[in-house]
Design a protein around this motif. Structure first.
Motif: not given
Length: 528
Positions: A210-224
């Motif tokens: 999972k990844i978060s960029l300041g928001g909720p954790l999601i299951g995929s990386v969709n940007g670099t």
């Protein structure tokens, strides 16, 4: 097993080779990447035909939008810098690559093709760029930063690449990959011996849950997602890791709009030891891992920047601190960077290095001895990057105060006016690009703006300027910025300021589209 292929077709294949007769330095094979039906490969046993990266089997279209895929034309400023494809090779090519560079945008793209068998499953490709030097260089200072501190040179950068939308493993044999890096101009490169600096890049694979960029954790990386202060690949060894200096980079005009929608995510529940113990479900308006508020601001900022670039309106770039817009005859494209707080929840079960990684090359623009140099020397010999600043710019602040009666007591009203000290901005323009020749370009619509970063809003100041959200920052921007605090005693301090510089790069040939460059630099605050 790869199939042996003999080149008997009448299809376009390659141009004549450029050789380095009597020289130790190898001039890479030169070919027309726009017109080839097949990459220049040798007619030997074990070598298959290879399509170019933008068409056919294994193309990059599974990851990038068609605007990015088609953005490789020489007429738009792309030049061939390095190439290991060669029809005269004595044997099959192993993981060949070629490098394009856009001289009007300062973007370098590495296209590499995987021939080695991939035995490990992987979630994401992790890559990085390093400037190996005996001294220092500002060449990589623009990578992963939407606010650049010119007093601190960064010599390395690592990033996670987005995977295919279908969720398939990104690393596979007989497949193309593209790495993009924005480079800053370093005038010292022209006086540097080639032996004293090299550029090297690596490619690894890793698993990310999972990844978060300041928001909720999601299951995929969709940007670099990249960082100059942390090796993202190694940060996954211990599970959860926060990289506070991460930057989200997006390529393509559709990158933001295609991320919009209703998506499921989770908010982490963190235990006393700092590790995630459970998750609570939530929804979000984007699939990038940004907070809803940050993503909405990004959408508005990008749309306004596109309108400004199309309508020749300099400086109308609210919502962005770092971007390159336009420059392609096929479609309006964008390369942008946004500050973010990165949190990864991953495993290291399939962590490892990519075959033949890392790879290093000489830096174009350095002083290269073609007789003494070993290996490949660049086809493009000019310095990279469009511009830079030689020192931090200055923002002046003028503060006045008066006593006022309010709420039955005596208060102090502080009036602050922030302005750019334009004489403090020492531009470094790359003269091999910014010149009056037919192959050069001119700078137009140059504009500077104050960026007041994360101001103290607790005392409800009166704001003079445009206030908004950019990544993790609250900012006030404008040609000048004002704040008025009415407080019982001393006003809050707002010392975190920057200067946003916006300009158009207009090629002199009259046919190549212009590019709009937005770059923000950390500034010194001076009272006057």
């Amino acid at each position: 097993m790869l199939n042996a292929v003999m080149f008997t077709s009448c299809k376009k294949h390659f141009n004549s080779s450029i050789t380095a007769e009597g020289k130790d330095g190898i001039q890479p094979f030169s070919f027309n990447w726009e017109t080839v039906d097949w990459m220049p490969t040798p007619a030997v046993v074990g070598q298959s035909l290879i399509n170019p990266p933008w068409i056919g089997q294994g193309s990059i279209t599974s990851i990038y939008g068609i605007d990015v895929v088609n953005d490789h034309k020489a007429s738009d400023g792309w030049v061939l810098v390095y190439n290991t494809f060669n029809p005269n090779s004595p044997g099959p090519l192993q993981n060949p690559y070629f490098i394009l560079y856009n001289k009007y945008r300062g973007l370098m793209r590495i296209y590499f093709y995987v021939t080695s068998p991939i035995s490990n499953n992987s979630d994401y490709l992790v890559d990085g760029l390093t400037a190996s030097t005996t001294g220092t260089t500002s060449l990589l200072n623009f990578l992963g930063n939407d606010i650049v501190d010119v007093s601190q040179n960064q010599l390395s950068y690592s990033q996670i690449e987005p995977g295919p939308p279908d969720g398939s493993a990104p690393l596979a044999t007989n497949k193309w990959y593209m790495l993009q890096y924005e480079l800053a101009y370093d005038p010292n490169i022209a006086n540097t011996n080639y032996n004293n600096i090299q550029l090297s890049w690596y490619t690894n694979y890793n698993s990310i849950s999972k990844i978060s960029l300041g928001g909720p954790l999601i299951g995929s990386v969709n940007g670099t997602v990249g960082s100059s202060t942390s090796n993202i690949n190694s940060s996954l060894l211990n599970g959860v890791r926060v990289v506070t200096t991460a930057g989200l980079s997006l390529a393509g005009s559709s990158a933001v709009n295609n991320a919009s929608g209703n998506f499921s995510g989770v908010n982490p529940i963190v235990g006393p030891d700092g590790r995630i113990t459970a998750y609570t479900p939530t929804t979000m308006n984007n699939k990038l891992g940004l907070s809803n508020e940050t993503f909405t601001a990004l959408q508005k900022g990008l749309n306004s920047a596109f309108s400004a670039a199309t309508g020749n309106i300099p400086g109308a770039v609210a919502g962005l601190l770092s971007a390159i817009i336009g420059g392609s005859s096929s479609a309006q494209t964008v390369s942008l960077t946004l500050n973010a707080k990165l949190q990864l929840d991953g495993t290291s079960a399939s962590r490892g290095s990519f075959p033949a990684s890392p790879t290093s090359v000489y830096v174009p623009g350095t002083i290269i001895d073609p007789i003494a140099a070993q290996g490949y020397i660049p086809l493009y010999a000019n310095s990279l990057g469009i511009f830079n600043l030689s020192s931090k710019p200055i923002v002046n602040v003028n503060t006045t105060s008066i006593k006022v009666n309010q709420n039955g007591g005596t208060y102090y009203q502080y009036n602050n006016l922030y302005t750019v000290n334009t004489s403090s901005i020492n531009y470094l323009w790359n003269s091999t690009v910014i010149n009056s020749t037919s192959t050069g370009a001119s700078i137009k619509n140059l504009k500077t703006e104050v960026v007041l970063i994360d101001p103290d809003l607790s005392a409800n100041p009166v704001i003079g300027g445009n206030i908004g959200i950019i990544g993790t920052h609250t900012v006030i921007t404008g040609s000048s910025v004002g704040t008025t605090y009415t407080v019982p005693r001393v006003q809050p301090r707002n010392n975190y300021v920057a200067v946003r510089i916006t300009f158009d790069v207009v090629p002199n040939n009259g046919t190549t589209p212009k590019s709009t460059i937005i770059k923000t630099f950390l500034a010194n605050l001076v009272n006057n």
